[in-house]
Motif scaffolding. Sequence first.
Motif, PDB file in Angstrom:
ATOM      1  N   LYS A  46       0.839  -1.217   0.000  1.00  0.00           N
ATOM      2  CA  LYS A  46       0.000   0.000   0.000  1.00  0.00           C
ATOM      3  C   LYS A  46       0.863   1.252   0.000  1.00  0.00           C
ATOM      4  O   LYS A  46       1.983   1.245   0.526  1.00  0.00           O
ATOM      5  CB  LYS A  46      -0.912  -0.003   1.235  1.00  0.00           C
ATOM      6  CG  LYS A  46      -1.921  -1.120   1.189  1.00  0.00           C
ATOM      7  CD  LYS A  46      -2.996  -0.926   2.255  1.00  0.00           C
ATOM      8  CE  LYS A  46      -4.027  -2.039   2.116  1.00  0.00           C
ATOM      9  NZ  LYS A  46      -4.430  -2.591   3.391  1.00  0.00           N
ATOM     10  N   ARG A  47       0.314   2.329  -0.525  1.00  0.00           N
ATOM     11  CA  ARG A  47       1.045   3.612  -0.562  1.00  0.00           C
ATOM     12  C   ARG A  47       1.349   4.081   0.859  1.00  0.00           C
ATOM     13  O   ARG A  47       0.484   4.042   1.738  1.00  0.00           O
ATOM     14  CB  ARG A  47       0.205   4.680  -1.266  1.00  0.00           C
ATOM     15  CG  ARG A  47       0.145   4.556  -2.773  1.00  0.00           C
ATOM     16  CD  ARG A  47      -0.762   5.628  -3.362  1.00  0.00           C
ATOM     17  NE  ARG A  47      -0.358   6.952  -2.878  1.00  0.00           N
ATOM     18  CZ  ARG A  47      -1.169   7.784  -2.212  1.00  0.00           C
ATOM     19  NH1 ARG A  47      -2.416   7.443  -1.955  1.00  0.00           N
ATOM     20  NH2 ARG A  47      -0.723   8.958  -1.825  1.00  0.00           N
ATOM     21  N   THR A  66      -0.781   6.408   3.014  1.00  0.00           N
ATOM     22  CA  THR A  66      -1.944   5.915   3.772  1.00  0.00           C
ATOM     23  C   THR A  66      -1.510   5.317   5.120  1.00  0.00           C
ATOM     24  O   THR A  66      -2.361   4.848   5.880  1.00  0.00           O
ATOM     25  CB  THR A  66      -2.698   4.814   2.990  1.00  0.00           C
ATOM     26  OG1 THR A  66      -1.827   3.663   2.876  1.00  0.00           O
ATOM     27  CG2 THR A  66      -3.101   5.269   1.600  1.00  0.00           C
ATOM     28  N   TYR A  67      -0.207   5.312   5.426  1.00  0.00           N
ATOM     29  CA  TYR A  67       0.290   4.669   6.653  1.00  0.00           C
ATOM     30  C   TYR A  67       0.133   5.582   7.870  1.00  0.00           C
ATOM     31  O   TYR A  67       0.188   6.799   7.762  1.00  0.00           O
ATOM     32  CB  TYR A  67       1.798   4.371   6.535  1.00  0.00           C
ATOM     33  CG  TYR A  67       2.202   3.201   5.675  1.00  0.00           C
ATOM     34  CD1 TYR A  67       1.331   2.606   4.772  1.00  0.00           C
ATOM     35  CD2 TYR A  67       3.495   2.695   5.747  1.00  0.00           C
ATOM     36  CE1 TYR A  67       1.738   1.551   3.985  1.00  0.00           C
ATOM     37  CE2 TYR A  67       3.907   1.640   4.960  1.00  0.00           C
ATOM     38  CZ  TYR A  67       3.030   1.070   4.078  1.00  0.00           C
ATOM     39  OH  TYR A  67       3.437   0.029   3.298  1.00  0.00           O
TER      40      TYR A  67
END
Length: 236
Positions: free
Chosen positions: A130-131, A134-135
């Motif tokens: 995931k990018r 977005t963390y």
Amino acid sequence: MKYILEAKDLSKRYQDKLALKGLNLQLETSEIFCLLGQNGAGKSTTINLLLGFLQPTSGAAFIHGLEVAQNPLAILKHLAYIPEQVMLYPNLTGLENLSLFSGLAGFSYSQEELMAYLQQAGLPANAAGKRVGTYSKGMRQKVGIAIAIAKHAKVLLLDEPTSGLDPKASNEFSELLLQLQAKGTAVLMATHDIFRAKEVGTRVGIMREGELVDVLPTQNLNANELEKLYLNYMHN
Ligand SMILES: Nc1ncnc2c1ncn2[C@@H]1O[C@H](COP(=O)(O)OP(=O)(O)OP(=O)(O)O)[C@@H](O)[C@H]1O
């Protein structure tokens, strides 16, 4: 070379402000040294001098026996750095960031190897693709730790890593530092978190107005005693 990180009479002046006054500090492998001090005490200045991001006004910093100001690129090979806001590319995935940063350090890993490093750092496998944008902060830090492991960094510099982390993420972060310590990595961490400093630190340094006023081994102190000592220094 006896010390993996050393500061010798290291000072930094910004215009009329002497931000760091003759710092002497030596770290051996597997040490976790926590720098405590109020806002403006000189902690970030110390870290930036050790990274070679700032030039000292006098004195010198050494990483792996190399003088930082004379070897700005060579020392970066031995160092990993995690600032308060972890610097990663938000549009790339965790896996891509790790591949990029370990590649810049001269390591070429397979996807499986990269995934194994992320796993060692505690990033859930389903997050790796995931990018990073977005963390959570805790997840970005795990990528930062994975980069440190993949680079085989001998020294890890951290600036307020647990600020803004929830207690679980903060605890996981401490566990990761202990894992790195077990691999021989030396850690220098600026923090306001006395409890974590006591928990993971081998020694704690107290900074006040640009001076390292005390260095204490954490072994024989509890967190309350450390807090008392710290507050005493701040009030006197
Ligand atoms: N680029 C700069 N120009 C002028 N003064 C600076 C600069 N950077 C830092 N200072 C000053 O140097 C002193 C030390 O700052 P430093 O950021 O190292 O402290 P710190 O202990 O990391 O604080 P914090 O806990 O807020 O991060 C402060 O008085 C700060 O205002």
